[in-house]
Motif scaffolding. Structure first.
Motif, PDB file in Angstrom:
ATOM      1  N   HIS A  89       0.839  -1.204   0.000  1.00  0.00           N
ATOM      2  CA  HIS A  89       0.000   0.000   0.000  1.00  0.00           C
ATOM      3  C   HIS A  89       0.874   1.254   0.000  1.00  0.00           C
ATOM      4  N   PRO A  90       0.533   2.256  -0.807  1.00  0.00           N
ATOM      5  CA  PRO A  90       1.395   3.438  -0.931  1.00  0.00           C
ATOM      6  C   PRO A  90       1.474   4.313   0.326  1.00  0.00           C
ATOM      7  N   TYR A  91       0.558   4.165   1.298  1.00  0.00           N
ATOM      8  CA  TYR A  91       0.589   5.025   2.479  1.00  0.00           C
ATOM      9  C   TYR A  91       1.285   4.393   3.682  1.00  0.00           C
ATOM     10  N   ILE A  92       1.760   3.160   3.567  1.00  0.00           N
ATOM     11  CA  ILE A  92       2.476   2.501   4.662  1.00  0.00           C
ATOM     12  C   ILE A  92       3.764   3.264   4.941  1.00  0.00           C
ATOM     13  N   GLY A  93       4.106   3.398   6.217  1.00  0.00           N
ATOM     14  CA  GLY A  93       5.368   4.031   6.573  1.00  0.00           C
ATOM     15  C   GLY A  93       5.209   5.094   7.640  1.00  0.00           C
ATOM     16  N   MET A  94       6.219   5.929   7.781  1.00  0.00           N
ATOM     17  CA  MET A  94       6.279   6.950   8.825  1.00  0.00           C
ATOM     18  C   MET A  94       5.748   8.284   8.323  1.00  0.00           C
ATOM     19  N   TRP A  95       4.879   8.898   9.142  1.00  0.00           N
ATOM     20  CA  TRP A  95       4.306  10.216   8.879  1.00  0.00           C
ATOM     21  C   TRP A  95       4.640  11.090  10.078  1.00  0.00           C
ATOM     22  N   VAL A  96       5.131  12.311   9.829  1.00  0.00           N
ATOM     23  CA  VAL A  96       5.666  13.164  10.892  1.00  0.00           C
ATOM     24  C   VAL A  96       5.122  14.584  10.752  1.00  0.00           C
ATOM     25  N   THR A  97       4.772  15.210  11.898  1.00  0.00           N
ATOM     26  CA  THR A  97       4.353  16.611  11.868  1.00  0.00           C
ATOM     27  C   THR A  97       5.579  17.484  11.649  1.00  0.00           C
ATOM     28  N   ASP A  98       5.350  18.692  11.148  1.00  0.00           N
ATOM     29  CA  ASP A  98       6.446  19.651  11.010  1.00  0.00           C
ATOM     30  C   ASP A  98       7.042  19.866  12.402  1.00  0.00           C
ATOM     31  N   GLY A  99       8.332  19.831  12.512  1.00  0.00           N
ATOM     32  CA  GLY A  99       8.999  19.935  13.805  1.00  0.00           C
ATOM     33  C   GLY A  99       9.256  18.583  14.447  1.00  0.00           C
ATOM     34  N   GLY A 100       8.607  17.523  13.939  1.00  0.00           N
ATOM     35  CA  GLY A 100       8.877  16.163  14.403  1.00  0.00           C
ATOM     36  C   GLY A 100       8.311  15.772  15.749  1.00  0.00           C
ATOM     37  N   HIS A 101       7.416  16.581  16.336  1.00  0.00           N
ATOM     38  CA  HIS A 101       6.897  16.255  17.671  1.00  0.00           C
ATOM     39  C   HIS A 101       6.046  14.977  17.671  1.00  0.00           C
ATOM     40  N   ILE A 102       5.239  14.783  16.625  1.00  0.00           N
ATOM     41  CA  ILE A 102       4.393  13.589  16.544  1.00  0.00           C
ATOM     42  C   ILE A 102       4.837  12.762  15.353  1.00  0.00           C
ATOM     43  N   ARG A 103       5.109  11.493  15.620  1.00  0.00           N
ATOM     44  CA  ARG A 103       5.551  10.548  14.603  1.00  0.00           C
ATOM     45  C   ARG A 103       4.544   9.402  14.561  1.00  0.00           C
ATOM     46  N   HIS A 104       3.950   9.214  13.424  1.00  0.00           N
ATOM     47  CA  HIS A 104       2.833   8.286  13.267  1.00  0.00           C
ATOM     48  C   HIS A 104       3.229   7.224  12.240  1.00  0.00           C
ATOM     49  N   GLU A 105       3.452   6.004  12.688  1.00  0.00           N
ATOM     50  CA  GLU A 105       3.881   4.943  11.770  1.00  0.00           C
ATOM     51  C   GLU A 105       2.722   4.020  11.440  1.00  0.00           C
ATOM     52  N   LEU A 106       2.414   3.915  10.136  1.00  0.00           N
ATOM     53  CA  LEU A 106       1.401   2.983   9.648  1.00  0.00           C
ATOM     54  C   LEU A 106       2.117   1.689   9.292  1.00  0.00           C
ATOM     55  N   LEU A 107       1.835   0.649  10.048  1.00  0.00           N
ATOM     56  CA  LEU A 107       2.519  -0.635   9.880  1.00  0.00           C
ATOM     57  C   LEU A 107       1.785  -1.500   8.857  1.00  0.00           C
ATOM     58  N   PRO A 108       2.487  -2.400   8.181  1.00  0.00           N
ATOM     59  CA  PRO A 108       1.865  -3.213   7.130  1.00  0.00           C
ATOM     60  C   PRO A 108       0.845  -4.224   7.637  1.00  0.00           C
ATOM     61  N   ASN A 109       0.773  -4.456   8.946  1.00  0.00           N
ATOM     62  CA  ASN A 109      -0.176  -5.427   9.487  1.00  0.00           C
ATOM     63  C   ASN A 109      -1.507  -4.794   9.890  1.00  0.00           C
ATOM     64  N   GLY A 110      -1.744  -3.523   9.462  1.00  0.00           N
ATOM     65  CA  GLY A 110      -3.005  -2.864   9.782  1.00  0.00           C
ATOM     66  C   GLY A 110      -3.005  -2.194  11.145  1.00  0.00           C
ATOM     67  N   ARG A 111      -1.846  -2.088  11.763  1.00  0.00           N
ATOM     68  CA  ARG A 111      -1.702  -1.437  13.068  1.00  0.00           C
ATOM     69  C   ARG A 111      -0.919  -0.139  12.888  1.00  0.00           C
ATOM     70  N   TYR A 112      -1.071   0.766  13.855  1.00  0.00           N
ATOM     71  CA  TYR A 112      -0.262   1.978  13.849  1.00  0.00           C
ATOM     72  C   TYR A 112       0.389   2.160  15.206  1.00  0.00           C
ATOM     73  N   ASP A 113       1.468   2.907  15.227  1.00  0.00           N
ATOM     74  CA  ASP A 113       2.201   3.225  16.449  1.00  0.00           C
ATOM     75  C   ASP A 113       2.550   4.705  16.383  1.00  0.00           C
ATOM     76  N   GLU A 114       2.082   5.457  17.370  1.00  0.00           N
ATOM     77  CA  GLU A 114       2.304   6.902  17.367  1.00  0.00           C
ATOM     78  C   GLU A 114       3.166   7.314  18.552  1.00  0.00           C
ATOM     79  N   ALA A 115       4.220   8.048  18.266  1.00  0.00           N
ATOM     80  CA  ALA A 115       5.098   8.602  19.303  1.00  0.00           C
ATOM     81  C   ALA A 115       4.829  10.096  19.403  1.00  0.00           C
ATOM     82  N   ARG A 116       4.917  10.614  20.641  1.00  0.00           N
ATOM     83  CA  ARG A 116       4.720  12.055  20.871  1.00  0.00           C
ATOM     84  C   ARG A 116       5.863  12.566  21.724  1.00  0.00           C
ATOM     85  N   GLY A 117       6.632  13.485  21.161  1.00  0.00           N
ATOM     86  CA  GLY A 117       7.789  14.005  21.894  1.00  0.00           C
ATOM     87  C   GLY A 117       8.747  12.878  22.227  1.00  0.00           C
ATOM     88  N   THR A 118       9.066  12.727  23.505  1.00  0.00           N
ATOM     89  CA  THR A 118       9.965  11.657  23.933  1.00  0.00           C
ATOM     90  C   THR A 118       9.200  10.392  24.307  1.00  0.00           C
TER      91      THR A 118
END
Length: 112
Positions: free
Chosen positions: A37-66
């Motif tokens: 799927h073309p949208y799989i991968g890491m998506w990041v806000t400007d400044g990098g505070h929120i990092r949103h990873e769309l995983l190939p197994n239909g799950r996501y993992d979101e990091a915020r700051g540290t």
């Protein structure tokens, strides 16, 4: 009495209200499809505070700051629309406005 099973995403909701993992062939098929799927991968806000990873197994993992893995859950993509179901129970959605830009939760994410 027959029980009904409704399948959506990687989990099957059983009529009794319990959740059961999807069958291995179904999970493997979904993973193969999502890997491409073309949208799989890491998506990041400007400044990098929120990092949103769309995983190939239909799950996501979101990091915020540290805070690594601040939010996790499942997602489904239909066209340019994405729906999220967080493991804590809240839901959200977003829209891919182009191949490198995601609008979600009032924020703009860029493909990394």
């Amino acid at each position: 009495m027959l029980g009904l099973i409704f399948v959506r995403g990687p989990w099957a909701a059983v009529a009794s209200g319990e959740a059961a993992p999807a069958s291995k062939p179904e999970q493997q098929s979904m993973e193969k499809t999502m890997t491409q799927h073309p949208y799989i991968g890491m998506w990041v806000t400007d400044g990098g505070h929120i990092r949103h990873e769309l995983l190939p197994n239909g799950r996501y993992d979101e990091a915020r700051g540290t805070r690594k893995s601040a939010y996790q859950g499942r997602y489904e993509i239909k066209g340019d629309h994405i729906d999220y179901w967080d493991d804590t129970g809240f839901t959200a959605d977003g829209r891919f406005v182009d191949k490198d830009t995601l609008h979600h939760g009032g924020m703009i994410f860029r493909r990394q």
